[in-house]
Design a protein around this motif. Sequence first.
Motif, PDB file in Angstrom:
ATOM      1  N   THR A  56       0.878  -1.176   0.000  1.00 27.12           N
ATOM      2  CA  THR A  56       0.000   0.000   0.000  1.00 27.12           C
ATOM      3  C   THR A  56       0.906   1.213   0.000  1.00 27.12           C
ATOM      4  N   GLN A  92      -4.979   1.498   4.116  1.00 29.85           N
ATOM      5  CA  GLN A  92      -5.661   2.411   3.198  1.00 29.85           C
ATOM      6  C   GLN A  92      -6.629   1.722   2.226  1.00 29.85           C
ATOM      7  N   THR A  93      -6.142   0.757   1.452  1.00 30.24           N
ATOM      8  CA  THR A  93      -7.025   0.189   0.421  1.00 30.24           C
ATOM      9  C   THR A  93      -8.150  -0.623   1.069  1.00 30.24           C
ATOM     10  N   GLN A 119     -10.964   1.567   2.225  1.00 34.94           N
ATOM     11  CA  GLN A 119     -11.772   2.021   1.095  1.00 34.94           C
ATOM     12  C   GLN A 119     -12.698   0.895   0.617  1.00 34.94           C
ATOM     13  N   PHE A 126      -4.670   7.720  -3.798  1.00 31.44           N
ATOM     14  CA  PHE A 126      -6.127   7.569  -3.748  1.00 31.44           C
ATOM     15  C   PHE A 126      -6.808   8.879  -3.365  1.00 31.44           C
ATOM     16  N   ARG A 171     -11.382  10.692  -0.939  1.00 32.59           N
ATOM     17  CA  ARG A 171     -10.773   9.771  -1.903  1.00 32.59           C
ATOM     18  C   ARG A 171     -11.408   9.901  -3.285  1.00 32.59           C
ATOM     19  N   PHE A 184      -3.158  -2.491  -8.301  1.00 31.31           N
ATOM     20  CA  PHE A 184      -4.397  -1.986  -7.695  1.00 31.31           C
ATOM     21  C   PHE A 184      -5.640  -2.403  -8.453  1.00 31.31           C
ATOM     22  N   LEU A 235      -8.829  -2.772  -6.478  1.00 34.95           N
ATOM     23  CA  LEU A 235      -9.544  -1.565  -6.057  1.00 34.95           C
ATOM     24  C   LEU A 235     -10.314  -0.972  -7.244  1.00 34.95           C
TER      25      LEU A 235
END
Length: 585
Positions: free
Chosen positions: A171, A197-198, A201, A448, A486, A511, A514
């Motif tokens: 990340t 973080q990811t 989200q 992001f 974001r 990513f 995501l």
Amino acid sequence: MYRTHTCGELRAENIGNSVTLSGWVQKARVLGGMSFVDLRDRYGITQLVFDDSKNADVAKQAQELGREFVISITGEVIERQSKNSKMSTGDIEIVVDKLTILNKSEIPPFTIEDNTDGGDELRMKYRYLDLRRAPLQKALELRHKMGIEVRTFLHNQGFYEIETPYLIKSTPEGARDFVVPSRMNSNQFYALPQSPQTFKQLLMIAGYDKYFQIVKCFRDEDLRADRQPEFTQIDCEMAFVERDDILNMFENLAKHLFKSIKGFSYDGDFPKMAYSQAIEQYGNDKPDTRFGMLFNDITEMVHGKGFVVFDSAEYVAGICAEGLASYSRKELDKLIDFVKKPQIGAKGLVYVKVNEDGTFKSSVDKFFDANEQKAWAEKMGAKPGDLLLILAGNKRQTQSALSELRLEMGSRLGLMDKNTYSPLWVVDFPLLEWDEKSGRFHAMHHPFTSPKPEDLQLFDTDPGKMNANAYDLVINGVEIGGGSIRIHDKDLQAKMFKALGFSKEEAEEQFGFLMNAFKYGAPPHGGVAFGFDRWVSLFAGFDSIRDTIAFPKNNSGRDVMIDSPSNIAPEQLNELNLSLTKPTE
Ligand code: ASP
């Protein structure tokens, strides 16, 4: 039974009670026919008295006691002869009639008292002994209480605490990853999260619109006083929010902590300051706003007067140190040495004394007359008796050197009171930073982060000019936390990766999960993460985060107590399909 009370509990009203206490011998001393022992546990210290004339057997036993022996005693609480108002138990002492040695101790390698004689490395090696000391126990108590208050506040606001995995994929938070080889997936590696973080989200996309977690994060970067390779964040995310919804929510969290932990009520809203203003006025994106001493740009006023240092400088600016015109030559020389230190990086320092009698004395009298110096003094709001300190050079470097000088002067002038809290939201950071070395943009926060809506149209024309919808909470010059609204649109996210120099394939590789999730109804969302260790250390009044962590690493990232990192057995390497290319020294 080992104890009826703790060592911090007994008071005058207990006089006459028979009690049993257990703890560690902090100090034992013999005075004539009496022995005195300070018995310690994490609640405090109680004085024990062994009286030879009353109970010779027990008094004799007491003479064998050494530092850090673990004992249990039974005796009567009596009024203390020489009261000690500094101790919570200072009005009483206990005449012991039964002593059990529960465990002996070797002589500890340093004194286990508030002020110890042990150096850093030694205390780290015997951290379990260091942790017996009251200042550390207080810090861990504070940490525990802050954790409880954070959880209570966020729970009451409807947040769920949800754990996210530690064995993940990189990340990007701007540091190197710690990697973990996978045995089951030969030649492949997990990365430890630099932050969740990811995942947070993804939780927003999954519909958990208020998430938080007090969580370990791992970043492989060089250590400083406020950095550890593993540290703890209060990590938060919310869906269906705009920037100010987030700032309000977490400003209230900060106020709750101020009140519940420090008993301090902050009235009104925390001020907001644009990044650009913070840099112009304080030379720093985490300004310490407990005091003023703002920067004054005098570049225009000083150019063209034949003083080559100023003439050749992109930027000339100064600060006004109140009441310091009385500084001696020696003190000024010391300041010059200070700004020239490599970590500060200024080439020199110009000073102007605004004397009480209205005259001026400066290091550039040859080039600038009294009228010119008077104009600078006016611009800097100086009064008679003040000292102007001026730096010149490349703009960004000079701002950062002047920022260090300002903090130094703030500290010398006693303007950085540890019991005053001056919070501030720094907002409107640039979205991207140009990196000369790699010749490409880096995300100032992380990839992001959404641009400010009004700057979106600059994406194709002048991306370097875009501001981010990002914010930091700064308290007393410490960056306590930061976050952003974001990107929740897959096309915008793809554009962002492109601006950061990722090829389509690289972005997909790293990513894809995501970007894919963004295809299935991603709500608008944003969040923030606070450095929990830093916040505790700010409230504890410490300069380093180390003593807010029970088992920290030293400056080389080592745990010297368990001796880690360490080598692993050849079989383990084999199992992981790894071989070392450089022999161990
Ligand atoms: N993940 C960010 C950080 O660790 C914080 C955030 O954007 O919420 O700095």
